[in-house]
Design a protein around this motif. Structure first.
Motif, PDB file in Angstrom:
ATOM      1  N   LEU A 155       0.836  -1.204   0.000  1.00  0.00           N
ATOM      2  CA  LEU A 155       0.000   0.000   0.000  1.00  0.00           C
ATOM      3  C   LEU A 155       0.871   1.254   0.000  1.00  0.00           C
ATOM      4  O   LEU A 155       0.584   2.212  -0.717  1.00  0.00           O
ATOM      5  CB  LEU A 155      -0.951  -0.003   1.198  1.00  0.00           C
ATOM      6  N   GLY A 156       1.946   1.250   0.781  1.00  0.00           N
ATOM      7  CA  GLY A 156       2.868   2.377   0.806  1.00  0.00           C
ATOM      8  C   GLY A 156       3.556   2.581  -0.535  1.00  0.00           C
ATOM      9  O   GLY A 156       3.690   3.705  -1.020  1.00  0.00           O
ATOM     10  N   PHE A 157       4.001   1.481  -1.143  1.00  0.00           N
ATOM     11  CA  PHE A 157       4.635   1.538  -2.460  1.00  0.00           C
ATOM     12  C   PHE A 157       3.690   2.156  -3.485  1.00  0.00           C
ATOM     13  O   PHE A 157       4.069   3.055  -4.243  1.00  0.00           O
ATOM     14  CB  PHE A 157       5.054   0.131  -2.887  1.00  0.00           C
ATOM     15  N   LEU A 158       2.449   1.676  -3.512  1.00  0.00           N
ATOM     16  CA  LEU A 158       1.475   2.187  -4.484  1.00  0.00           C
ATOM     17  C   LEU A 158       1.123   3.644  -4.220  1.00  0.00           C
ATOM     18  O   LEU A 158       1.005   4.441  -5.157  1.00  0.00           O
ATOM     19  CB  LEU A 158       0.214   1.324  -4.474  1.00  0.00           C
ATOM     20  N   GLU A 159       0.959   4.001  -2.951  1.00  0.00           N
ATOM     21  CA  GLU A 159       0.624   5.387  -2.628  1.00  0.00           C
ATOM     22  C   GLU A 159       1.755   6.329  -3.038  1.00  0.00           C
ATOM     23  O   GLU A 159       1.517   7.403  -3.602  1.00  0.00           O
ATOM     24  CB  GLU A 159       0.333   5.541  -1.136  1.00  0.00           C
ATOM     25  N   GLU A 160       2.985   5.898  -2.787  1.00  0.00           N
ATOM     26  CA  GLU A 160       4.144   6.722  -3.155  1.00  0.00           C
ATOM     27  C   GLU A 160       4.196   6.957  -4.663  1.00  0.00           C
ATOM     28  O   GLU A 160       4.511   8.043  -5.123  1.00  0.00           O
ATOM     29  CB  GLU A 160       5.416   6.016  -2.689  1.00  0.00           C
ATOM     30  N   ARG A 161       3.877   5.938  -5.436  1.00  0.00           N
ATOM     31  CA  ARG A 161       3.984   6.036  -6.894  1.00  0.00           C
ATOM     32  C   ARG A 161       2.765   6.669  -7.561  1.00  0.00           C
ATOM     33  O   ARG A 161       2.896   7.247  -8.625  1.00  0.00           O
ATOM     34  CB  ARG A 161       4.216   4.650  -7.487  1.00  0.00           C
ATOM     35  N   THR A 189      -2.039   8.342  -4.395  1.00  0.00           N
ATOM     36  CA  THR A 189      -3.376   8.003  -3.914  1.00  0.00           C
ATOM     37  C   THR A 189      -3.270   6.938  -2.833  1.00  0.00           C
ATOM     38  O   THR A 189      -2.500   5.989  -2.972  1.00  0.00           O
ATOM     39  CB  THR A 189      -4.241   7.446  -5.073  1.00  0.00           C
ATOM     40  N   ALA A 190      -4.051   7.093  -1.763  1.00  0.00           N
ATOM     41  CA  ALA A 190      -4.126   6.066  -0.718  1.00  0.00           C
ATOM     42  C   ALA A 190      -5.125   5.005  -1.179  1.00  0.00           C
ATOM     43  O   ALA A 190      -6.215   5.328  -1.634  1.00  0.00           O
ATOM     44  CB  ALA A 190      -4.564   6.678   0.600  1.00  0.00           C
ATOM     45  N   TRP A 191      -4.730   3.740  -1.069  1.00  0.00           N
ATOM     46  CA  TRP A 191      -5.556   2.624  -1.522  1.00  0.00           C
ATOM     47  C   TRP A 191      -5.921   1.734  -0.345  1.00  0.00           C
ATOM     48  O   TRP A 191      -5.201   1.682   0.632  1.00  0.00           O
ATOM     49  CB  TRP A 191      -4.812   1.790  -2.566  1.00  0.00           C
ATOM     50  N   ASP A 192      -7.022   1.000  -0.494  1.00  0.00           N
ATOM     51  CA  ASP A 192      -7.396  -0.039   0.459  1.00  0.00           C
ATOM     52  C   ASP A 192      -6.898  -1.370  -0.088  1.00  0.00           C
ATOM     53  O   ASP A 192      -6.775  -1.547  -1.308  1.00  0.00           O
ATOM     54  CB  ASP A 192      -8.914  -0.107   0.636  1.00  0.00           C
ATOM     55  N   ALA A 193      -6.650  -2.311   0.792  1.00  0.00           N
ATOM     56  CA  ALA A 193      -6.109  -3.613   0.386  1.00  0.00           C
ATOM     57  C   ALA A 193      -7.043  -4.372  -0.546  1.00  0.00           C
ATOM     58  O   ALA A 193      -6.596  -5.203  -1.323  1.00  0.00           O
ATOM     59  CB  ALA A 193      -5.793  -4.459   1.620  1.00  0.00           C
ATOM     60  N   ASP A 194      -8.352  -4.091  -0.503  1.00  0.00           N
ATOM     61  CA  ASP A 194      -9.311  -4.808  -1.336  1.00  0.00           C
ATOM     62  C   ASP A 194      -9.819  -4.010  -2.535  1.00  0.00           C
ATOM     63  O   ASP A 194     -10.705  -4.468  -3.247  1.00  0.00           O
ATOM     64  CB  ASP A 194     -10.504  -5.254  -0.491  1.00  0.00           C
ATOM     65  N   THR A 195      -9.247  -2.841  -2.785  1.00  0.00           N
ATOM     66  CA  THR A 195      -9.661  -2.037  -3.936  1.00  0.00           C
ATOM     67  C   THR A 195      -9.200  -2.691  -5.229  1.00  0.00           C
ATOM     68  O   THR A 195      -8.042  -3.102  -5.344  1.00  0.00           O
ATOM     69  CB  THR A 195      -9.052  -0.616  -3.854  1.00  0.00           C
ATOM     70  N   LEU A 239      -7.594  -2.365  -8.187  1.00  0.00           N
ATOM     71  CA  LEU A 239      -6.676  -1.332  -8.659  1.00  0.00           C
ATOM     72  C   LEU A 239      -6.808  -1.056 -10.150  1.00  0.00           C
ATOM     73  O   LEU A 239      -6.649   0.084 -10.592  1.00  0.00           O
ATOM     74  CB  LEU A 239      -5.237  -1.718  -8.322  1.00  0.00           C
ATOM     75  N   PHE A 240      -7.107  -2.073 -10.940  1.00  0.00           N
ATOM     76  CA  PHE A 240      -7.300  -1.863 -12.372  1.00  0.00           C
ATOM     77  C   PHE A 240      -8.616  -1.135 -12.615  1.00  0.00           C
ATOM     78  O   PHE A 240      -8.673  -0.186 -13.384  1.00  0.00           O
ATOM     79  CB  PHE A 240      -7.261  -3.189 -13.139  1.00  0.00           C
ATOM     80  N   GLY A 241      -9.667  -1.569 -11.928  1.00  0.00           N
ATOM     81  CA  GLY A 241     -10.975  -0.948 -12.086  1.00  0.00           C
ATOM     82  C   GLY A 241     -10.991   0.500 -11.627  1.00  0.00           C
ATOM     83  O   GLY A 241     -11.698   1.335 -12.193  1.00  0.00           O
ATOM     84  N   ALA A 242     -10.187   0.820 -10.613  1.00  0.00           N
ATOM     85  CA  ALA A 242     -10.144   2.175 -10.067  1.00  0.00           C
ATOM     86  C   ALA A 242      -9.141   3.064 -10.804  1.00  0.00           C
ATOM     87  O   ALA A 242      -8.992   4.235 -10.466  1.00  0.00           O
ATOM     88  CB  ALA A 242      -9.784   2.115  -8.585  1.00  0.00           C
ATOM     89  N   GLY A 243      -8.446   2.508 -11.786  1.00  0.00           N
ATOM     90  CA  GLY A 243      -7.485   3.300 -12.545  1.00  0.00           C
ATOM     91  C   GLY A 243      -6.130   3.449 -11.865  1.00  0.00           C
ATOM     92  O   GLY A 243      -5.317   4.276 -12.264  1.00  0.00           O
ATOM     93  N   GLY A 244      -5.857   2.636 -10.850  1.00  0.00           N
ATOM     94  CA  GLY A 244      -4.597   2.733 -10.129  1.00  0.00           C
ATOM     95  C   GLY A 244      -3.458   1.997 -10.792  1.00  0.00           C
ATOM     96  O   GLY A 244      -2.292   2.319 -10.591  1.00  0.00           O
ATOM     97  N   LEU A 245      -3.787   0.988 -11.617  1.00  0.00           N
ATOM     98  CA  LEU A 245      -2.755   0.208 -12.304  1.00  0.00           C
ATOM     99  C   LEU A 245      -3.047   0.142 -13.791  1.00  0.00           C
ATOM    100  O   LEU A 245      -4.168  -0.124 -14.198  1.00  0.00           O
ATOM    101  CB  LEU A 245      -2.712  -1.235 -11.780  1.00  0.00           C
ATOM    102  N   SER A 246      -2.030   0.395 -14.570  1.00  0.00           N
ATOM    103  CA  SER A 246      -2.069   0.109 -16.001  1.00  0.00           C
ATOM    104  C   SER A 246      -1.248  -1.155 -16.206  1.00  0.00           C
ATOM    105  O   SER A 246      -0.564  -1.611 -15.287  1.00  0.00           O
ATOM    106  CB  SER A 246      -1.433   1.266 -16.775  1.00  0.00           C
ATOM    107  N   SER A 247      -1.276  -1.702 -17.385  1.00  0.00           N
ATOM    108  CA  SER A 247      -0.483  -2.910 -17.622  1.00  0.00           C
ATOM    109  C   SER A 247       1.008  -2.614 -17.484  1.00  0.00           C
ATOM    110  O   SER A 247       1.760  -3.445 -16.969  1.00  0.00           O
ATOM    111  CB  SER A 247      -0.801  -3.509 -18.995  1.00  0.00           C
ATOM    112  N   LEU A 248       1.454  -1.438 -17.892  1.00  0.00           N
ATOM    113  CA  LEU A 248       2.864  -1.077 -17.750  1.00  0.00           C
ATOM    114  C   LEU A 248       3.247  -0.928 -16.282  1.00  0.00           C
ATOM    115  O   LEU A 248       4.268  -1.452 -15.837  1.00  0.00           O
ATOM    116  CB  LEU A 248       3.177   0.210 -18.509  1.00  0.00           C
TER     117      LEU A 248
END
Length: 93
Positions: A17-23, A26-32, A34-43
């Protein structure tokens, strides 16, 4: 089984969660989702794979590269936890 130097699944989630928030900024929940919320692209997902491999000394290969293993932080932590434990009768290397 965890040791003093091996984070448990809760610690894995917290680090991820810290790694993702830093990059992402955005603060994320463990069950979000991430693809649906736009937090992760394939790259970015491939950057996450590299982070997991380097940080936790694992190899994510073949069937483990499925999108579902990276959909949520919880699933990523479960994947890391599973890959850290050698299979019974398995070979190292």
């Amino acid at each position: 089984m965890t040791t003093a130097n091996t984070p448990d699944i809760h610690d894995l989630e917290k680090e991820l969660l810290g790694f993702l928030e830093e990059r992402t900024g955005t603060a994320w929940d463990a069950d979000t989702d991430l693809f649906g919320a736009g937090g992760l692209s394939s790259l970015f997902a491939m950057q996450v794979v590299v982070h997991l491999e380097k940080t936790y000394a694992i190899a994510v290969r073949g069937a483990d590269l499925r999108l579902d293993n990276f959909r949520t932080v919880r699933r990523m932590a479960e994947l890391v936890d599973r890959l850290r434990v050698p299979a019974a009768g398995g070979r190292n290397g």
